[in-house]
Design an enzyme around this catalytic site. Structure first.
Site, PDB file in Angstrom:
ATOM      1  N   CYS A 335      39.720  25.868  88.213  1.00 41.15           N
ATOM      2  CA  CYS A 335      39.440  27.022  87.361  1.00 41.15           C
ATOM      3  C   CYS A 335      40.557  27.406  86.384  1.00 41.15           C
ATOM      4  O   CYS A 335      40.265  27.625  85.205  1.00 41.15           O
ATOM      5  CB  CYS A 335      38.958  28.229  88.160  1.00 41.15           C
ATOM      6  SG  CYS A 335      39.435  28.271  89.865  1.00 41.15           S
ATOM      7  N   ARG A 364      44.136  19.421  98.496  1.00 43.99           N
ATOM      8  CA  ARG A 364      44.512  20.564  99.316  1.00 43.99           C
ATOM      9  C   ARG A 364      45.122  20.032 100.602  1.00 43.99           C
ATOM     10  O   ARG A 364      44.561  19.125 101.221  1.00 43.99           O
ATOM     11  CB  ARG A 364      43.292  21.433  99.660  1.00 43.99           C
ATOM     12  CG  ARG A 364      42.660  22.034  98.418  1.00 43.99           C
ATOM     13  CD  ARG A 364      41.436  22.872  98.746  1.00 43.99           C
ATOM     14  NE  ARG A 364      40.777  23.242  97.503  1.00 43.99           N
ATOM     15  CZ  ARG A 364      39.623  23.902  97.436  1.00 43.99           C
ATOM     16  NH1 ARG A 364      39.013  24.267  98.550  1.00 43.99           N
ATOM     17  NH2 ARG A 364      39.095  24.205  96.268  1.00 43.99           N
ATOM     18  N   GLN A 382      35.192  17.801  93.200  1.00 41.30           N
ATOM     19  CA  GLN A 382      34.139  18.814  93.154  1.00 41.30           C
ATOM     20  C   GLN A 382      33.207  18.557  91.984  1.00 41.30           C
ATOM     21  O   GLN A 382      33.630  18.074  90.946  1.00 41.30           O
ATOM     22  CB  GLN A 382      34.755  20.204  92.955  1.00 41.30           C
ATOM     23  CG  GLN A 382      35.608  20.682  94.101  1.00 41.30           C
ATOM     24  CD  GLN A 382      36.220  22.022  93.782  1.00 41.30           C
ATOM     25  OE1 GLN A 382      36.800  22.226  92.726  1.00 41.30           O
ATOM     26  NE2 GLN A 382      36.094  22.950  94.715  1.00 41.30           N
ATOM     27  N   ASP A 384      32.305  20.661  89.904  1.00 41.11           N
ATOM     28  CA  ASP A 384      32.701  22.018  89.603  1.00 41.11           C
ATOM     29  C   ASP A 384      32.265  22.407  88.193  1.00 41.11           C
ATOM     30  O   ASP A 384      32.164  21.551  87.325  1.00 41.11           O
ATOM     31  CB  ASP A 384      34.230  22.094  89.687  1.00 41.11           C
ATOM     32  CG  ASP A 384      34.743  23.511  89.847  1.00 41.11           C
ATOM     33  OD1 ASP A 384      33.926  24.409  90.101  1.00 41.11           O
ATOM     34  OD2 ASP A 384      35.970  23.706  89.722  1.00 41.11           O
ATOM     35  N   HIS A 386      32.485  26.110  85.484  1.00 35.89           N
ATOM     36  CA  HIS A 386      32.708  27.539  85.296  1.00 35.89           C
ATOM     37  C   HIS A 386      31.875  27.991  84.117  1.00 35.89           C
ATOM     38  O   HIS A 386      31.940  27.377  83.053  1.00 35.89           O
ATOM     39  CB  HIS A 386      34.193  27.818  85.085  1.00 35.89           C
ATOM     40  CG  HIS A 386      34.988  27.492  86.306  1.00 35.89           C
ATOM     41  ND1 HIS A 386      35.577  26.265  86.485  1.00 35.89           N
ATOM     42  CD2 HIS A 386      35.213  28.195  87.437  1.00 35.89           C
ATOM     43  CE1 HIS A 386      36.156  26.238  87.676  1.00 35.89           C
ATOM     44  NE2 HIS A 386      35.952  27.386  88.276  1.00 35.89           N
ATOM     45  N   LYS A 466      29.505  36.638  96.081  1.00 39.36           N
ATOM     46  CA  LYS A 466      29.173  35.223  95.979  1.00 39.36           C
ATOM     47  C   LYS A 466      27.888  34.876  96.717  1.00 39.36           C
ATOM     48  O   LYS A 466      27.452  35.585  97.631  1.00 39.36           O
ATOM     49  CB  LYS A 466      30.319  34.355  96.494  1.00 39.36           C
ATOM     50  CG  LYS A 466      30.649  34.539  97.952  1.00 39.36           C
ATOM     51  CD  LYS A 466      31.834  33.644  98.327  1.00 39.36           C
ATOM     52  CE  LYS A 466      32.223  33.828  99.783  1.00 39.36           C
ATOM     53  NZ  LYS A 466      33.484  33.168 100.113  1.00 39.36           N
ATOM     54  N   HIS A 512      32.046  30.835  89.019  1.00 36.61           N
ATOM     55  CA  HIS A 512      32.470  29.558  89.614  1.00 36.61           C
ATOM     56  C   HIS A 512      31.240  29.026  90.331  1.00 36.61           C
ATOM     57  O   HIS A 512      30.644  29.744  91.129  1.00 36.61           O
ATOM     58  CB  HIS A 512      33.556  29.746  90.673  1.00 36.61           C
ATOM     59  CG  HIS A 512      34.765  30.480  90.217  1.00 36.61           C
ATOM     60  ND1 HIS A 512      35.997  29.893  90.147  1.00 36.61           N
ATOM     61  CD2 HIS A 512      34.942  31.769  89.834  1.00 36.61           C
ATOM     62  CE1 HIS A 512      36.887  30.788  89.753  1.00 36.61           C
ATOM     63  NE2 HIS A 512      36.270  31.928  89.552  1.00 36.61           N
TER      64      HIS A 512
END
Length: 639
Positions: A335, A364, A382, A384, A386, A466, A512
């Site tokens: 992000c 991570r 991911q 991912d 945004h 979320k 997200h």
RNA sequence: GCCGCGGUAGCUCAGGGGUAGAGCACACCCUUGGUAAGGGUGGGGCCGGAGGUUCGAUUCCUCCCCGCGGCACCA
């Protein structure tokens, strides 16, 4: 007079106080024998509980929605009794029912072995056969503490001490054994039956806190009938057979090794699978008006300080020192990097919503004990994105996201999706008005998307509410994959803005969102969902051309070329082996289509197609076979 | 990270203080066959790593690493 209303609406009157057991007996001897507990005005009670006023009751028997929980909780007690009989000095702590069974946590210096488990299970069976009456008693608080203290049960004593002063201390006695427990319980151990099995022994922290000492948890499963128990044990076996770590190795998809714990070595077949999924996702995102970006792996500590990650998530971040003044971190999330792209140049309200996607590889530093095959890794990618938008767009963006997600899950073979809705936590950023707006928009959107959802109160992120999307796989397991999180904080922290219709600067909201979650984990789920038998479009090897005799070798290569030119993933098997052997081997390798060619096919320009798991063959002209397999292997498009 | 259990051939596993075992897989030979295992021969091992006990350790002990089952963790 006490009037008892039964679920069918009929009313029975009794002269005075009456117990659930007596009501059951009044209805019939069979019910009296089958009764496990009673539901009194909606709350579950012991069968012996006196009913002193008019009430609506249900007699809980096997088959009642509450029966399983009762049986499992009782099973935990029977386990504890068996353990204390066999291993005096072992302390009991907590033993609740769970989703598929029960566990009980014990304190004992010596570890329980698997042989112990068998012994304990046998003793449990004996306790059921003894049919010990289970009786509820209310004790004085101080007396209870003294009792457990003197009996060496320091956990139970501690537990009572932490209970509210006015709490009613109830003890359940079963035979010579007793336990502090809220209940309710079955009237006797005999009603538990024998549909239980101890499964494993493991560690667990006292009160679930890793600072506390560790107890030994014995876990078991318990069902209403032997048949259900067997079905559950079969399901566990089936899950073990589908384990993606086993299939990953057997099918040559990937491996993992010490030298890179928590990372994946994708082999050619596994990487083909990965790329096929990635290509599919890219097509779906493109069709949904996302733009794709790629951002750096290593980013200066300063950006992580600005985003807040350095303060909150430092522990999980891998760092690299460029020189003594510069510390870089491998990105744990995408992000902040996406905000950097958003901040380049000036964005107009006309550009919103801006849907910025990245198949971003994140690192991570997960604790060693958390690593698990592809499910939990330290390096993952991911799907991912945004979505930068205005507050007014949260709702419509959520609706279209839910639709995209459902459609993708369907394409991938998952039809059952549920949603967890997490709203504002106690400590949070942003005003109550903003939260009202965001939660309202999300709730409205989920409802409009027609998804079932459950509320997860107070479980939202500090920066916004979320949604978490849970899918159910072929053998009934649930996996949380997708997520959508509303974020008011990061655009502020990293100073993202757009120019509104009014010519002024405004803060965008960031959504997200991920659908698969991570490719690694989702591929693990897919491997287990399909038990390695992928649909044609996903299968790493779609067709193997297998020859019957070497006479057909040249023709087999021609057939392979025809399939390959049609864009299919095709291999040949020209080995000097019998066709039975080849068919068996490729079937075990879960290849969806085997094209068998022998002298006859070579002469006629045909192939014999055999589907995985099928018993029959189709004899087709080569061109026809190619067209047909090609048509079946087209990736879905959500249509 | 914590508790417990493991680590022996590519895989699945047996063994056990004194030459290291099986099945499958692999290689080679024979076999050229019609839809889920044809036959033979052979190669293959730092018994996870380091220390210790012992005349001798893959085996017993200690520590470490990794894996497995949970727990804790999962932004």
């Amino acid at each position: 007079m006490v009037a008892i209303t039964l679920p069918d609406g009929s009313v029975r009157s009794f002269d005075g106080a009456v117990s659930g057991a007596e009501v059951a007996a009044a209805i019939g001897p069979r019910l009296a024998k089958d009764a496990l507990a009673v539901k009194l005005d909606g709350s579950l009670k012991d069968l012996a509980t006196p009913i002193e006023a008019d009430a609506r009751i249900e007699i809980v028997t096997r088959g009642h929605p509450d029966a399983l929980g009762l049986l499992r909780h009782d099973c935990a007690h029977v386990l504890a009794e068996a353990v204390q009989e066999l291993y005096p000095g072992t302390q009991v702590t907590f033993g609740p029912a769970t989703e598929t069974g029960f566990y009980y946590d014990f304190a004992r210096a010596q570890p329980f072995s698997t042989e112990d488990l068998e012994k304990i299970e046998r003793r449990m069976g004996e306790i059921v056969d003894r049919d010990e009456a289970i009786v509820r008693e209310v004790w004085d608080r101080a007396a209870a503490i003294r009792h457990f203290d003197e009996g060496g049960e320091k956990y139970k004593a501690e537990h009572i001490e932490t209970m509210a002063q006015d709490a009613v201390i109830t003890i359940y006695r079963q035979g010579n054994w007793l336990d502090l427990c809220l209940g309710p319980h079955l009237p006797s151990t005999g009603r538990l039956g024998h549909a239980f099995k101890l499964l494993k022994v493991s560690g667990a922290y006292w009160r679930g806190d890793s600072r506390n000492e560790q107890l030994q948890r014995i876990t078991g499963t318990c069902w209403e009938s032997e048949k259900q128990l067997k079905a559950h044990l079969r399901m566990l076996e089936e899950a073990a057979k589908r384990d993606h770590r086993r299939l990953g190795r057997d099918m040559g998809l990937f491996h993992q090794q010490e030298a890179a714990a928590g990372s994946v070595f994708w082999h050619p077949k596994g990487w083909t699978l990965y790329r096929t999924l990635e290509t599919y996702m890219r097509a779906r995102l493109e069709a949904a008006d996302y733009v794709e970006v790629k951002t750096p792996q290593l980013i200066d500590r300063a950006l992580w300080e600005a985003s807040g990650h350095w303060e909150k998530f430092r522990e999980h971040m891998f760092t690299a020192e460029a020189d003594e003044h510069k510390v870089l971190a491998l990105k744990p999330m995408n992000c902040p990097a996406h905000v950097q792209i958003f901040r380049q140049g000036i964005t107009s309200y006309r550009d919103l919503p801006l849907r910025m996607a990245e198949f971003g590889c994140c690192h991570r530093n997960e604790p060693s004990g958390a690593l698990h095959g592809l499910m939990r890794v330290r390096a993952f990618t991911q799907d991912d994105a945004h979505i930068f938008c205005t507050e007014d767009q949260i709702s419509s963006e959520t609706v279209s996201f839910c639709a995209l997600l459902q459609s993708i899950y369907r394409d991938l073979g998952f039809d059952e999706v549920t949603v967890k809705f997490s709203d504002r936590p106690a400590t949070r950023a942003g005003s109550d008005e903003t939260w009202d707006k965001a939660e309202g928009a999300l709730r409205e959107a989920v409802e409009e998307a027609g998804l079932d959802y459950t509320l997860n109160p107070g479980e939202g992120a500090f920066y916004g509410p979320k949604l978490e999307f849970v899918l159910r796989d072929a053998i009934g397991r649930e996996w949380q994959c997708g997520t959508l999180q509303v974020d008011f904080v990061l655009p502020e922290r990293l100073d993202a803005s757009y120019i509104g219709e009014d010519g002024e600067k405004h803060r965008p909201v960031m959504l997200h969102r991920a659908i698969l979650g991570s490719f690694e984990r989702f591929l693990a789920i897919l491997i287990e969902q399909f038990a390695g038998r992928f649909p044609l479009w996903l299968a790493p090897v779609q067709i193997v051309v297998a020859t019957i005799t070497s006479d057909a070798d040249d023709y087999a290569l021609k057939v392979r070329d025809a399939f390959t030119e049609a864009g299919l993933r095709c291999e040949t098997d020209l080995r000097n082996e019998k066709i039975n052997y080849k068919v068996r081997e490729h079937s075990l390798a879960k290849v969806p289509v085997i094209a068998v060619v022998g002298r006859r096919e070579a002469e006629d320009g045909k192939v014999a197609l055999r589907r995985l798991g099928g018993k029959t063959q189709e004899f087709l002209a080569l061109g026809e076979a190619v067209t047909r397999v090609q048509a079946e292997s087209t990736p879905p498009t959500g249509a």
